[in-house]
Scaffold this motif. Sequence first.
Motif, short mmCIF file in Angstrom:
data_model
loop_
_atom_site.label_atom_id
_atom_site.label_comp_id
_atom_site.label_asym_id
_atom_site.label_seq_id
_atom_site.Cartn_x
_atom_site.Cartn_y
_atom_site.Cartn_z
N LEU A 107 0.83 -1.20 0.00
CA LEU A 107 0.00 0.00 0.00
C LEU A 107 0.87 1.25 0.00
O LEU A 107 0.58 2.21 -0.73
CB LEU A 107 -0.93 -0.01 1.21
CG LEU A 107 -1.86 1.21 1.36
CD1 LEU A 107 -2.75 1.37 0.13
CD2 LEU A 107 -2.72 1.10 2.61
N ASP A 108 1.93 1.25 0.82
CA ASP A 108 2.82 2.42 0.85
C ASP A 108 3.47 2.64 -0.51
O ASP A 108 3.59 3.80 -0.97
CB ASP A 108 3.90 2.21 1.92
CG ASP A 108 3.32 2.29 3.33
OD1 ASP A 108 2.23 2.89 3.49
OD2 ASP A 108 3.95 1.75 4.27
N ALA A 109 3.89 1.55 -1.16
CA ALA A 109 4.50 1.68 -2.49
C ALA A 109 3.48 2.19 -3.51
O ALA A 109 3.82 3.00 -4.39
CB ALA A 109 5.06 0.33 -2.93
N PHE A 110 2.25 1.75 -3.37
CA PHE A 110 1.20 2.19 -4.29
C PHE A 110 0.91 3.67 -4.11
O PHE A 110 0.69 4.39 -5.10
CB PHE A 110 -0.07 1.36 -4.06
CG PHE A 110 -1.19 1.69 -4.99
CD1 PHE A 110 -1.18 1.28 -6.31
CD2 PHE A 110 -2.29 2.43 -4.54
CE1 PHE A 110 -2.22 1.59 -7.17
CE2 PHE A 110 -3.33 2.74 -5.40
CZ PHE A 110 -3.30 2.32 -6.72
N LEU A 111 0.93 4.16 -2.88
CA LEU A 111 0.65 5.56 -2.61
C LEU A 111 1.73 6.48 -3.18
O LEU A 111 1.49 7.69 -3.36
CB LEU A 111 0.50 5.80 -1.11
CG LEU A 111 -0.78 5.23 -0.47
CD1 LEU A 111 -0.71 5.34 1.04
CD2 LEU A 111 -2.00 5.97 -1.01
N GLU A 117 -3.43 8.32 -12.41
CA GLU A 117 -3.46 7.20 -13.34
C GLU A 117 -4.00 5.92 -12.69
O GLU A 117 -3.96 4.86 -13.31
CB GLU A 117 -2.05 6.94 -13.89
CG GLU A 117 -1.50 8.11 -14.70
CD GLU A 117 -0.12 7.82 -15.25
OE1 GLU A 117 0.44 6.74 -14.92
OE2 GLU A 117 0.42 8.67 -15.99
N TRP A 118 -4.48 6.00 -11.48
CA TRP A 118 -4.99 4.81 -10.80
C TRP A 118 -6.25 4.30 -11.51
O TRP A 118 -7.09 5.08 -11.97
CB TRP A 118 -5.35 5.12 -9.35
CG TRP A 118 -4.15 5.33 -8.46
CD1 TRP A 118 -2.83 5.22 -8.82
CD2 TRP A 118 -4.17 5.74 -7.10
NE1 TRP A 118 -2.02 5.51 -7.76
CE2 TRP A 118 -2.82 5.83 -6.68
CE3 TRP A 118 -5.16 6.02 -6.18
CZ2 TRP A 118 -2.47 6.20 -5.38
CZ3 TRP A 118 -4.82 6.38 -4.89
CH2 TRP A 118 -3.48 6.47 -4.49
N THR A 119 -6.37 2.99 -11.56
CA THR A 119 -7.58 2.34 -12.07
C THR A 119 -8.07 1.33 -11.05
O THR A 119 -7.33 0.96 -10.11
CB THR A 119 -7.30 1.61 -13.40
OG1 THR A 119 -6.37 0.53 -13.17
CG2 THR A 119 -6.72 2.57 -14.45
N ASP A 124 -7.50 -3.53 -7.37
CA ASP A 124 -7.82 -4.95 -7.18
C ASP A 124 -6.58 -5.75 -6.81
O ASP A 124 -6.64 -6.70 -6.02
CB ASP A 124 -8.44 -5.53 -8.46
CG ASP A 124 -9.83 -4.99 -8.74
OD1 ASP A 124 -10.43 -4.41 -7.80
OD2 ASP A 124 -10.30 -5.12 -9.88
N GLU A 125 -5.42 -5.37 -7.39
CA GLU A 125 -4.19 -6.09 -7.10
C GLU A 125 -3.77 -5.95 -5.64
O GLU A 125 -3.07 -6.82 -5.09
CB GLU A 125 -3.08 -5.60 -8.01
CG GLU A 125 -3.31 -5.94 -9.49
CD GLU A 125 -2.20 -5.43 -10.38
OE1 GLU A 125 -1.24 -4.82 -9.84
OE2 GLU A 125 -2.28 -5.63 -11.60
N LEU A 126 -4.21 -4.87 -5.00
CA LEU A 126 -3.93 -4.68 -3.57
C LEU A 126 -4.94 -5.42 -2.69
O LEU A 126 -4.77 -5.48 -1.47
CB LEU A 126 -3.97 -3.19 -3.22
CG LEU A 126 -2.91 -2.28 -3.86
CD1 LEU A 126 -3.21 -0.83 -3.51
CD2 LEU A 126 -1.52 -2.67 -3.36
N GLY A 127 -5.98 -5.96 -3.31
CA GLY A 127 -7.06 -6.58 -2.54
C GLY A 127 -8.17 -5.61 -2.22
O GLY A 127 -9.11 -5.94 -1.49
N LEU A 128 -8.08 -4.39 -2.77
CA LEU A 128 -9.10 -3.37 -2.53
C LEU A 128 -10.05 -3.33 -3.72
O LEU A 128 -10.02 -2.43 -4.56
CB LEU A 128 -8.43 -2.00 -2.32
CG LEU A 128 -7.52 -1.90 -1.09
CD1 LEU A 128 -6.76 -0.58 -1.08
CD2 LEU A 128 -8.35 -2.04 0.19
#
Length: 424
Positions: A107-111, A117-119, A124-128
């Motif tokens: 999650l930290d890396a994603f933030l 550009e988020w989709t 979904d890949e994070l489980g969210l």
Amino acid sequence: MPFNKKKNTGTPKRDYTKMKTPHTYAIIFAAIFLCWLLTFLVPAGKFSTHKVEYTDSNGAVKTKTVLMADTFRYSYRLDREAVKDNLTAMSGDEALMESLGVDPAELDAFLETDSSEWTQEDLDELGLTDDVLYGQYGESIYDTSQKLHKTAKVWGTEDFGGFGFLNYVFEGLVTGDRSGSAVGICALILVVGGSFGIIMKTGAIDAGIYAFIKKTKGLERLALPLLFILFSLGGATFGMAEECIPFSMIMVPFVIALGYDSIVAITVTYVASQVGNAVSWMSPFSVAVAQGIAGIPVLSGAGFRLAMWVIVTLLSAGYMMIYAEKIRKNPAHSVVYESDAYFRGRMDSVSEEEREFSLGHKLILLEMLAVLVWIIWGVTQEGYYIPEIASQFFVMGFAAGVTAVMFKLNDMTVNGMASAFQSG
């Protein structure tokens, strides 16, 4: 008071007993077409789902996915800024991340990435998933200013441009591995057979065959070796194989009209493609794979293989013509003489009026040619396979049927189209 008899206006009463109920296939098509139109009017929406356990009649505990009450919402675009704020707050709540099954490091890396550009696929890949985010934050994650529509194109598949409603027949026949060698090819044959049922009903192929024979005056025999070479070339260059099945259906009435049998039709299409596959110099499905496994340069030895293709193809075409001429001189020698009687009888029973090559017939044959070119282009350039080919042939049959209804070929009607598709 005198009795006044109602005057006869002379307008004949409509006999409702002669009205025909639409064919089942016509009703299904109309329903699908109407639903497709409604997708442009009615916004898309969804429910969240969850799994529940239940005990079946045998006492075994099983699970099933069901809708969650009070979770319906329309489809909206993500409000990325709101999602970023919520996820930033989530990153500081270890208990929440643990309950949702989210990895804190991921999650930290994603933030750290660009939120513009988020989709939903990234989330979904994070489980969210959408259901998880909605359950946690409600509609605050959406930009609710505009409801979205999920509309299908006229033509397309999951792999090419997205689902098109004219592919509904193939999609309705398959499940699981829809491109598999079993269910996919079976569905392809059914769809192609139905499409050619419509085309045969229009009489365009029969009229075209008569016109061709009349114009060529004996030179039509040259068409067989030329077609054999073309299909062999297809097998040699891009591994043409099951794609020949629909072309075989076209060739059967043509070669029988020339005095041959259906074996010649299969030989000039499918067998020719296998000859090309056998001596190919560049097929990606045989030569390239085999040479890669063997550890030798891919497509090496092409010169020798090309020479062998020319020799083997010409010898095979010559052998086919020897057999074909034997059958033409005495059709009774064919092992499929009795099963080919349907096509011979069809040719003999057609009247001169039906042999007329009208504008409607020409348009249908041009449509067929256009779709065949489309198929060849798609297979060679875009990698089209069974789902795409099936839907392309359905477009061919549908367009031919509509043309036949417009030009009243063989008294074609909407019910006639549906019946011809069913028979085919």
